[in-house]
Motif scaffolding. Structure first.
Motif, PDB file in Angstrom:
ATOM      1  N   GLY A   1       0.822  -1.212   0.000  1.00  0.00           N
ATOM      2  CA  GLY A   1       0.000   0.000   0.000  1.00  0.00           C
ATOM      3  C   GLY A   1       0.849   1.252   0.000  1.00  0.00           C
ATOM      4  N   GLY A   2       1.917   1.247   0.792  1.00  0.00           N
ATOM      5  CA  GLY A   2       2.831   2.386   0.810  1.00  0.00           C
ATOM      6  C   GLY A   2       3.529   2.574  -0.522  1.00  0.00           C
ATOM      7  N   THR A   3       3.884   1.459  -1.173  1.00  0.00           N
ATOM      8  CA  THR A   3       4.536   1.528  -2.486  1.00  0.00           C
ATOM      9  C   THR A   3       3.606   2.122  -3.536  1.00  0.00           C
ATOM     10  OG1 THR A   3       5.849  -0.427  -1.930  1.00  0.00           O
ATOM     11  CG2 THR A   3       5.713   0.180  -4.260  1.00  0.00           C
ATOM     12  N   VAL A   4       2.360   1.636  -3.550  1.00  0.00           N
ATOM     13  CA  VAL A   4       1.379   2.158  -4.511  1.00  0.00           C
ATOM     14  C   VAL A   4       1.145   3.649  -4.279  1.00  0.00           C
ATOM     15  CG1 VAL A   4      -0.991   1.971  -5.356  1.00  0.00           C
ATOM     16  CG2 VAL A   4       0.245  -0.082  -4.695  1.00  0.00           C
ATOM     17  N   LEU A   5       1.078   4.052  -3.021  1.00  0.00           N
ATOM     18  CA  LEU A   5       0.876   5.465  -2.694  1.00  0.00           C
ATOM     19  C   LEU A   5       2.050   6.302  -3.197  1.00  0.00           C
ATOM     20  CD1 LEU A   5      -1.346   7.074  -1.237  1.00  0.00           C
ATOM     21  CD2 LEU A   5       0.035   6.916   0.846  1.00  0.00           C
ATOM     22  N   GLY A   6       3.266   5.763  -3.070  1.00  0.00           N
ATOM     23  CA  GLY A   6       4.443   6.464  -3.572  1.00  0.00           C
ATOM     24  C   GLY A   6       4.406   6.632  -5.078  1.00  0.00           C
ATOM     25  N   VAL A   7       4.021   5.551  -5.789  1.00  0.00           N
ATOM     26  CA  VAL A   7       3.915   5.611  -7.249  1.00  0.00           C
ATOM     27  C   VAL A   7       2.835   6.609  -7.666  1.00  0.00           C
ATOM     28  CG1 VAL A   7       3.379   4.286  -9.330  1.00  0.00           C
ATOM     29  CG2 VAL A   7       4.748   3.251  -7.521  1.00  0.00           C
ATOM     30  N   PHE A   8       1.753   6.647  -6.895  1.00  0.00           N
ATOM     31  CA  PHE A   8       0.674   7.599  -7.176  1.00  0.00           C
ATOM     32  C   PHE A   8       1.195   9.032  -7.166  1.00  0.00           C
ATOM     33  CE2 PHE A   8      -2.152  10.672  -5.100  1.00  0.00           C
ATOM     34  CZ  PHE A   8      -3.172  10.751  -6.033  1.00  0.00           C
ATOM     35  N   PHE A   9       1.957   9.387  -6.137  1.00  0.00           N
ATOM     36  CA  PHE A   9       2.468  10.750  -6.028  1.00  0.00           C
ATOM     37  C   PHE A   9       3.467  11.072  -7.134  1.00  0.00           C
ATOM     38  CE2 PHE A   9       1.022  10.464  -1.526  1.00  0.00           C
ATOM     39  CZ  PHE A   9       0.212  11.582  -1.545  1.00  0.00           C
ATOM     40  N   VAL A  10       4.298  10.084  -7.514  1.00  0.00           N
ATOM     41  CA  VAL A  10       5.244  10.302  -8.609  1.00  0.00           C
ATOM     42  C   VAL A  10       4.495  10.577  -9.908  1.00  0.00           C
ATOM     43  CG1 VAL A  10       6.990   9.190 -10.062  1.00  0.00           C
ATOM     44  CG2 VAL A  10       7.098   8.943  -7.579  1.00  0.00           C
ATOM     45  N   MET A  11       3.469   9.757 -10.179  1.00  0.00           N
ATOM     46  CA  MET A  11       2.707   9.925 -11.411  1.00  0.00           C
ATOM     47  C   MET A  11       1.870  11.197 -11.379  1.00  0.00           C
ATOM     48  SD  MET A  11       0.597   6.950 -13.370  1.00  0.00           S
ATOM     49  CE  MET A  11       0.146   7.160 -15.103  1.00  0.00           C
TER      50      MET A  11
ATOM     51  N   GLY B   1      -6.919   7.846  -9.873  1.00  0.00           N
ATOM     52  CA  GLY B   1      -7.973   7.530  -8.909  1.00  0.00           C
ATOM     53  C   GLY B   1      -7.962   6.069  -8.509  1.00  0.00           C
ATOM     54  N   VAL B   2      -7.787   5.181  -9.489  1.00  0.00           N
ATOM     55  CA  VAL B   2      -7.736   3.744  -9.203  1.00  0.00           C
ATOM     56  C   VAL B   2      -6.526   3.415  -8.326  1.00  0.00           C
ATOM     57  CG1 VAL B   2      -7.404   1.461 -10.241  1.00  0.00           C
ATOM     58  CG2 VAL B   2      -8.994   3.082 -11.279  1.00  0.00           C
ATOM     59  N   MET B   3      -5.382   4.039  -8.631  1.00  0.00           N
ATOM     60  CA  MET B   3      -4.178   3.802  -7.841  1.00  0.00           C
ATOM     61  C   MET B   3      -4.363   4.254  -6.399  1.00  0.00           C
ATOM     62  SD  MET B   3      -1.189   4.896 -10.518  1.00  0.00           S
ATOM     63  CE  MET B   3       0.071   4.698  -9.276  1.00  0.00           C
ATOM     64  N   LEU B   4      -4.971   5.422  -6.217  1.00  0.00           N
ATOM     65  CA  LEU B   4      -5.174   5.947  -4.863  1.00  0.00           C
ATOM     66  C   LEU B   4      -6.122   5.054  -4.069  1.00  0.00           C
ATOM     67  CD1 LEU B   4      -4.613   8.185  -2.839  1.00  0.00           C
ATOM     68  CD2 LEU B   4      -6.521   9.489  -3.809  1.00  0.00           C
ATOM     69  N   LEU B   5      -7.201   4.627  -4.698  1.00  0.00           N
ATOM     70  CA  LEU B   5      -8.151   3.737  -4.017  1.00  0.00           C
ATOM     71  C   LEU B   5      -7.502   2.397  -3.664  1.00  0.00           C
ATOM     72  CD1 LEU B   5     -11.407   4.385  -6.094  1.00  0.00           C
ATOM     73  CD2 LEU B   5     -10.963   5.061  -3.731  1.00  0.00           C
ATOM     74  N   SER B   6      -6.652   1.876  -4.571  1.00  0.00           N
ATOM     75  CA  SER B   6      -5.954   0.615  -4.300  1.00  0.00           C
ATOM     76  C   SER B   6      -5.034   0.755  -3.097  1.00  0.00           C
ATOM     77  CB  SER B   6      -5.136   0.183  -5.523  1.00  0.00           C
ATOM     78  OG  SER B   6      -5.965  -0.069  -6.631  1.00  0.00           O
ATOM     79  N   ALA B   7      -4.302   1.882  -3.032  1.00  0.00           N
ATOM     80  CA  ALA B   7      -3.376   2.111  -1.916  1.00  0.00           C
ATOM     81  C   ALA B   7      -4.123   2.216  -0.597  1.00  0.00           C
ATOM     82  CB  ALA B   7      -2.566   3.382  -2.174  1.00  0.00           C
ATOM     83  N   ILE B   8      -5.203   2.981  -0.585  1.00  0.00           N
ATOM     84  CA  ILE B   8      -5.987   3.158   0.642  1.00  0.00           C
ATOM     85  C   ILE B   8      -6.575   1.829   1.098  1.00  0.00           C
ATOM     86  CG2 ILE B   8      -8.077   4.220   1.601  1.00  0.00           C
ATOM     87  CD1 ILE B   8      -7.506   6.639  -0.207  1.00  0.00           C
ATOM     88  N   SER B   9      -7.090   1.041   0.140  1.00  0.00           N
ATOM     89  CA  SER B   9      -7.682  -0.254   0.471  1.00  0.00           C
ATOM     90  C   SER B   9      -6.652  -1.199   1.076  1.00  0.00           C
ATOM     91  CB  SER B   9      -8.292  -0.877  -0.788  1.00  0.00           C
ATOM     92  OG  SER B   9      -8.763  -2.177  -0.532  1.00  0.00           O
ATOM     93  N   LEU B  10      -5.456  -1.244   0.478  1.00  0.00           N
ATOM     94  CA  LEU B  10      -4.405  -2.117   0.981  1.00  0.00           C
ATOM     95  C   LEU B  10      -3.973  -1.730   2.391  1.00  0.00           C
ATOM     96  CD1 LEU B  10      -2.235  -2.465  -2.236  1.00  0.00           C
ATOM     97  CD2 LEU B  10      -3.259  -4.357  -0.993  1.00  0.00           C
TER      98      LEU B  10
END
Length: 231
Positions: A58-68, A211-220
């Protein structure tokens, strides 16, 4: 979902078959390793192991979200590297929102290989599919246009996730009746989604991916904290 949407993108010429096959090769290897390791972790460490990995992911996905989110790469210059030229990881497609053809070419292909394997590994371990991560790899690492990245991502998943699906089916953890029941809605959704994505402006597609990435990170993160009893 991936088979339906991916075949549509390939027919329309937005998804590149060489890119899809290259990505699927490395992703499928990662998916096989990830699914086997995921089953092992659940067996040995139980819910605690799953929770820790979910929080890390979840932390990794959140990091990728901010980069993108911060790095806007919608129309990268077509500069294929030597390996991409050898493998044919380049091409052109007609962008309906711009009413013109757009050229593209993959770069940093060797670096992308590691990330493609990692996406398959993570997707195989958690059953997440990996589309949320494939799009940034194709777009930010390989330098493909965002819409081409989305299209190639869908087609890649259809092949790249197959080894993980086989592993889970063989282990008996898949509810086949539930899977079959879901396929009707999935088919309709994939058909409609791919049709709309072809005609949408790239900015809209980018917001949907984010949006999908952010929701995935929050869910994880939420599921991981819940498994540890922290929420």
């Amino acid at each position: 979902t991936s088979a339906q949407a991916g075949s549509y993108y390939l027919r329309k010429g937005v998804a590149s078959l060489p890119v899809v096959l290259y990505g699927a090769t490395w992703m499928s290897l990662g998916a096989l390793v990830g699914s086997l390791l995921g089953l092992y972790i659940v067996e040995v460490f139980g819910e605690f192991g799953k929770a820790v990995i979910r929080l890390t992911l979840g932390g990794t996905v959140l990091g990728v979200f901010f980069v993108m989110f911060l790095k806007k790469v919608e129309w990268p210059e077509a500069r294929p590297d030597r390996l991409a030229q050898m493998l044919g990881l380049y091409g052109r497609y007609y962008e309906e929102s711009l009413k013109k053809e757009v050229a593209y070419g993959a770069r940093r292909t060797l670096i992308a290989t590691f990330f493609l394997f990692l996406v398959g590994f993570i997707g195989g371990m958690f059953g997440l599919g990996g589309g949320w991560a494939l799009v940034p790899v194709y777009n930010l690492v390989m330098g493909l246009p965002l819409k081409v990245s989305v299209a190639c991502s869908s087609a890649t998943l259809a092949v790249g996730d197959a080894p993980a699906a086989w592993t889970f089916l063989r282990s008996g953890v898949v509810d086949v009746s539930l899977t079959v029941a879901a396929m009707g809605g999935v088919f309709i959704g994939a058909q409609l989604g791919s049709y709309m994505a072809m005609r949408a402006k790239v900015r809209v597609v980018r917001y949907i991916v984010l949006g999908v990435m952010l929701l995935s990170a929050i869910s994880l993160i939420q599921r991981g904290l819940s498994q540890l009893g922290l929420i």
